[in-house]
Design a protein around this motif. Structure first.
Motif, PDB file in Angstrom:
ATOM      1  N   THR A  16     -21.478   8.504  -5.366  1.00  0.00           N
ATOM      2  CA  THR A  16     -22.213   8.822  -6.590  1.00  0.00           C
ATOM      3  C   THR A  16     -22.081  10.318  -6.825  1.00  0.00           C
ATOM      4  O   THR A  16     -22.598  11.128  -6.043  1.00  0.00           O
ATOM      5  CB  THR A  16     -23.702   8.447  -6.470  1.00  0.00           C
ATOM      6  OG1 THR A  16     -23.816   7.043  -6.234  1.00  0.00           O
ATOM      7  CG2 THR A  16     -24.444   8.788  -7.758  1.00  0.00           C
ATOM      8  N   PHE A  58      -9.967   5.152  -5.239  1.00  0.00           N
ATOM      9  CA  PHE A  58     -10.990   4.489  -6.036  1.00  0.00           C
ATOM     10  C   PHE A  58     -10.411   3.465  -7.007  1.00  0.00           C
ATOM     11  O   PHE A  58     -11.135   2.929  -7.848  1.00  0.00           O
ATOM     12  CB  PHE A  58     -11.814   5.531  -6.813  1.00  0.00           C
ATOM     13  CG  PHE A  58     -12.646   6.410  -5.926  1.00  0.00           C
ATOM     14  CD1 PHE A  58     -13.720   5.891  -5.215  1.00  0.00           C
ATOM     15  CD2 PHE A  58     -12.355   7.764  -5.791  1.00  0.00           C
ATOM     16  CE1 PHE A  58     -14.495   6.706  -4.396  1.00  0.00           C
ATOM     17  CE2 PHE A  58     -13.128   8.582  -4.975  1.00  0.00           C
ATOM     18  CZ  PHE A  58     -14.194   8.048  -4.278  1.00  0.00           C
ATOM     19  N   VAL A  93     -25.531  12.547 -14.302  1.00  0.00           N
ATOM     20  CA  VAL A  93     -25.388  11.303 -13.550  1.00  0.00           C
ATOM     21  C   VAL A  93     -26.692  10.507 -13.577  1.00  0.00           C
ATOM     22  O   VAL A  93     -26.821   9.501 -12.887  1.00  0.00           O
ATOM     23  CB  VAL A  93     -24.910  11.565 -12.110  1.00  0.00           C
ATOM     24  CG1 VAL A  93     -23.590  12.294 -12.131  1.00  0.00           C
ATOM     25  CG2 VAL A  93     -25.928  12.347 -11.306  1.00  0.00           C
ATOM     26  N   PRO A 136     -19.840   7.914 -16.188  1.00  0.00           N
ATOM     27  CA  PRO A 136     -19.756   6.796 -15.243  1.00  0.00           C
ATOM     28  C   PRO A 136     -19.505   7.315 -13.833  1.00  0.00           C
ATOM     29  O   PRO A 136     -18.384   7.346 -13.324  1.00  0.00           O
ATOM     30  CB  PRO A 136     -18.586   5.958 -15.754  1.00  0.00           C
ATOM     31  CG  PRO A 136     -18.008   6.665 -16.915  1.00  0.00           C
ATOM     32  CD  PRO A 136     -18.681   7.975 -17.073  1.00  0.00           C
ATOM     33  N   ALA A 137     -20.563   7.748 -13.184  1.00  0.00           N
ATOM     34  CA  ALA A 137     -20.466   8.591 -11.987  1.00  0.00           C
ATOM     35  C   ALA A 137     -20.481   7.823 -10.679  1.00  0.00           C
ATOM     36  O   ALA A 137     -20.441   8.445  -9.616  1.00  0.00           O
ATOM     37  CB  ALA A 137     -21.608   9.604 -11.995  1.00  0.00           C
ATOM     38  N   GLN A 138     -20.548   6.503 -10.721  1.00  0.00           N
ATOM     39  CA  GLN A 138     -20.524   5.724  -9.484  1.00  0.00           C
ATOM     40  C   GLN A 138     -19.133   5.141  -9.272  1.00  0.00           C
ATOM     41  O   GLN A 138     -18.553   4.531 -10.173  1.00  0.00           O
ATOM     42  CB  GLN A 138     -21.566   4.614  -9.517  1.00  0.00           C
ATOM     43  CG  GLN A 138     -22.965   5.137  -9.272  1.00  0.00           C
ATOM     44  CD  GLN A 138     -23.962   4.035  -8.993  1.00  0.00           C
ATOM     45  OE1 GLN A 138     -23.798   2.911  -9.433  1.00  0.00           O
ATOM     46  NE2 GLN A 138     -25.020   4.367  -8.272  1.00  0.00           N
ATOM     47  N   LEU A 139     -18.609   5.346  -8.066  1.00  0.00           N
ATOM     48  CA  LEU A 139     -17.255   4.938  -7.726  1.00  0.00           C
ATOM     49  C   LEU A 139     -17.274   4.100  -6.457  1.00  0.00           C
ATOM     50  O   LEU A 139     -18.060   4.360  -5.541  1.00  0.00           O
ATOM     51  CB  LEU A 139     -16.363   6.164  -7.509  1.00  0.00           C
ATOM     52  CG  LEU A 139     -16.172   7.079  -8.718  1.00  0.00           C
ATOM     53  CD1 LEU A 139     -15.697   8.456  -8.278  1.00  0.00           C
ATOM     54  CD2 LEU A 139     -15.183   6.456  -9.699  1.00  0.00           C
ATOM     55  N   GLU A 140     -16.388   3.099  -6.414  1.00  0.00           N
ATOM     56  CA  GLU A 140     -16.201   2.283  -5.215  1.00  0.00           C
ATOM     57  C   GLU A 140     -14.733   2.388  -4.806  1.00  0.00           C
ATOM     58  O   GLU A 140     -13.838   2.187  -5.641  1.00  0.00           O
ATOM     59  CB  GLU A 140     -16.554   0.811  -5.483  1.00  0.00           C
ATOM     60  CG  GLU A 140     -18.030   0.579  -5.776  1.00  0.00           C
ATOM     61  CD  GLU A 140     -18.917   0.800  -4.569  1.00  0.00           C
ATOM     62  OE1 GLU A 140     -18.418   0.661  -3.420  1.00  0.00           O
ATOM     63  OE2 GLU A 140     -20.116   1.101  -4.757  1.00  0.00           O
ATOM     64  N   GLY A 165     -14.964   4.483 -12.878  1.00  0.00           N
ATOM     65  CA  GLY A 165     -16.391   4.602 -12.584  1.00  0.00           C
ATOM     66  C   GLY A 165     -17.238   3.591 -13.325  1.00  0.00           C
ATOM     67  O   GLY A 165     -16.776   2.866 -14.207  1.00  0.00           O
ATOM     68  N   ARG A 166     -18.517   3.548 -12.951  1.00  0.00           N
ATOM     69  CA  ARG A 166     -19.477   2.708 -13.663  1.00  0.00           C
ATOM     70  C   ARG A 166     -20.779   3.487 -13.850  1.00  0.00           C
ATOM     71  O   ARG A 166     -21.022   4.488 -13.181  1.00  0.00           O
ATOM     72  CB  ARG A 166     -19.723   1.392 -12.931  1.00  0.00           C
ATOM     73  CG  ARG A 166     -20.443   1.500 -11.602  1.00  0.00           C
ATOM     74  CD  ARG A 166     -20.761   0.105 -11.065  1.00  0.00           C
ATOM     75  NE  ARG A 166     -21.596   0.166  -9.881  1.00  0.00           N
ATOM     76  CZ  ARG A 166     -21.146   0.149  -8.639  1.00  0.00           C
ATOM     77  NH1 ARG A 166     -19.841   0.059  -8.422  1.00  0.00           N
ATOM     78  NH2 ARG A 166     -21.983   0.218  -7.620  1.00  0.00           N
ATOM     79  N   LEU A 221     -12.935   8.954 -14.593  1.00  0.00           N
ATOM     80  CA  LEU A 221     -14.178   8.225 -14.406  1.00  0.00           C
ATOM     81  C   LEU A 221     -14.316   7.077 -15.401  1.00  0.00           C
ATOM     82  O   LEU A 221     -14.869   6.018 -15.071  1.00  0.00           O
ATOM     83  CB  LEU A 221     -15.366   9.174 -14.532  1.00  0.00           C
ATOM     84  CG  LEU A 221     -15.450  10.283 -13.477  1.00  0.00           C
ATOM     85  CD1 LEU A 221     -16.642  11.186 -13.755  1.00  0.00           C
ATOM     86  CD2 LEU A 221     -15.536   9.698 -12.079  1.00  0.00           C
ATOM     87  N   PRO A 259     -24.294   4.936 -13.585  1.00  0.00           N
ATOM     88  CA  PRO A 259     -25.117   5.090 -12.373  1.00  0.00           C
ATOM     89  C   PRO A 259     -26.583   4.768 -12.621  1.00  0.00           C
ATOM     90  O   PRO A 259     -27.411   5.657 -12.820  1.00  0.00           O
ATOM     91  CB  PRO A 259     -24.927   6.570 -12.037  1.00  0.00           C
ATOM     92  CG  PRO A 259     -24.744   7.216 -13.381  1.00  0.00           C
ATOM     93  CD  PRO A 259     -24.038   6.210 -14.251  1.00  0.00           C
TER      94      PRO A 259
END
Length: 341
Positions: free
Chosen positions: A78, A106, A174, A63-67, A141-142, A137, A144
């Protein structure tokens, strides 16, 4: 070569937003010396020969996308490539709000320090704490999804399963090795019954796979690096198959790129572990593979250049025209092609 040669028109409705169900019900365009044939992925045992070997990538998507936030600024990241136990190179949205040493929060107790901005705008993120980054993550994370899907719908719980292959074992990618998404245990059993074996290797697919080719000439494009491993046992198996007259069929461009990186000038596959930046364009002499099963790729992409190197540009242009005109579904969740030069 001029990058414009690899352009083609693709109607947006041809982009698949969900995979076929069941997975092996996806369509399959066979491209070989006999021409073009419309098939289904589950027909694959009849399109190959006893003694052939399929090679899959067993990487697992993380889950390589982070906000997150840096003070009041929203920061999106990402992850792209691991650079150390707690350090990942990342493409960052709103990265102009970062400076070296800035901390990004994050959420879910996950923070990272930004370091070493690269010429391509990416940052190294050093994650705080002692927990494995993979656990961090999972919390923050979510999945990608590729940008051409993410721009049209958000990732959801279904993608957590849909965007992993049945071979996913080694966390670190990713992006999924999407050609293998079409395979099911029943299809693997049918292939085995037909005398067609399979092996796995590992190549951690990076977000750079989605970067556009901005150069006007392929000679000026800088290829992204990805880490891979092909062990001695697998190398020996691939060599034995070809020595016995069988064919090595890469499942996905990631498997192909690692096999070619590991193969010497004599055509012998050697053990390999490390980064590869191999960039395959027309004129390349393939040494380690005899065919490729792959999805349909973006115009002007390094992957369309790769399949054009394998089959010839004119033949692939004709195949893609056929696919568009006959409603094949494109990209990560789309249909497949079997390319046998």
């Amino acid at each position: 070569m001029n990058v414009d040669l690899f352009d083609f028109a693709l109607p947006p409705e041809r982009i698949a937003l969900r995979p076929a169900l069941p997975r092996d019900a996806a369509r399959l365009l066979v491209v070989d010396r006999a021409g073009l044939r419309d098939r289904i992925v589950r027909d694959l045992p009849g399109e190959l020969r006893a003694g052939d070997l399929l090679v899959f990538n067993d990487t697992r998507v993380i889950p390589a996308q982070l906000e997150g936030r840096r003070d009041a600024a929203r920061i999106g990241a990402t992850l792209h490539k691991r650079e150390g136990p707690r350090r990942w190179r990342a493409f960052v949205r709103n990265g102009r709000r970062l400076v070296d040493g800035a901390t990004v929060d994050f959420g879910a107790g996950v923070t990272a320090t930004a370091r070493d901005r690269a010429d391509d705008g990416s940052w190294a993120l050093e994650f705080a704490g002692e927990e494995p980054v993979e656990l961090l993550l999972e919390r923050a994370g979510r999945m990608p999804l590729p940008p051409y899907i993410a721009a049209r719908r958000p990732a959801d719980r279904q993608d957590a399963a849909d965007y992993q292959t049945m071979f996913a074992r080694a966390p670190g990618a990713v992006a999924a090795p999407t050609a293998a998404l079409h395979f099911t245990p029943d299809l693997i059993a049918a292939l085995a019954a037909a005398g067609i074996g399979h092996e796995t290797l590992t190549l951690h697919v990076g977000a750079g796979t989605f970067l556009p080719v901005k150069a006007a000439d392929t000679a000026d494009h800088a290829m992204h690096a990805e880490w891979g491993r092909l062990d001695a046992t697998t190398a020996a198996r691939l060599n034995a198959v070809r020595a016995a007259g069988g064919r090595v069929i890469a499942v996905g461009t990631t498997s192909l790129r690692l096999i070619e990186s590991a193969t010497d000038e004599s055509g012998t596959v050697q053990p390999f572990e490390g980064d590869t930046r191999i960039f395959i364009t027309p004129g390349y002499r393939f040494r380690g593979i005899d065919g490729l099963l792959t999805n349909f790729h973006l115009p002007r992409s390094t992957l369309f250049m790769l399949v054009s190197a394998l089959m010839g540009l004119e033949r692939m242009q004709a195949a893609y025209t056929h696919a568009v005109e006959n409603d094949y579904r494109f990209y990560s969740y789309g249909d497949a092609s079997l390319l046998l030069p």
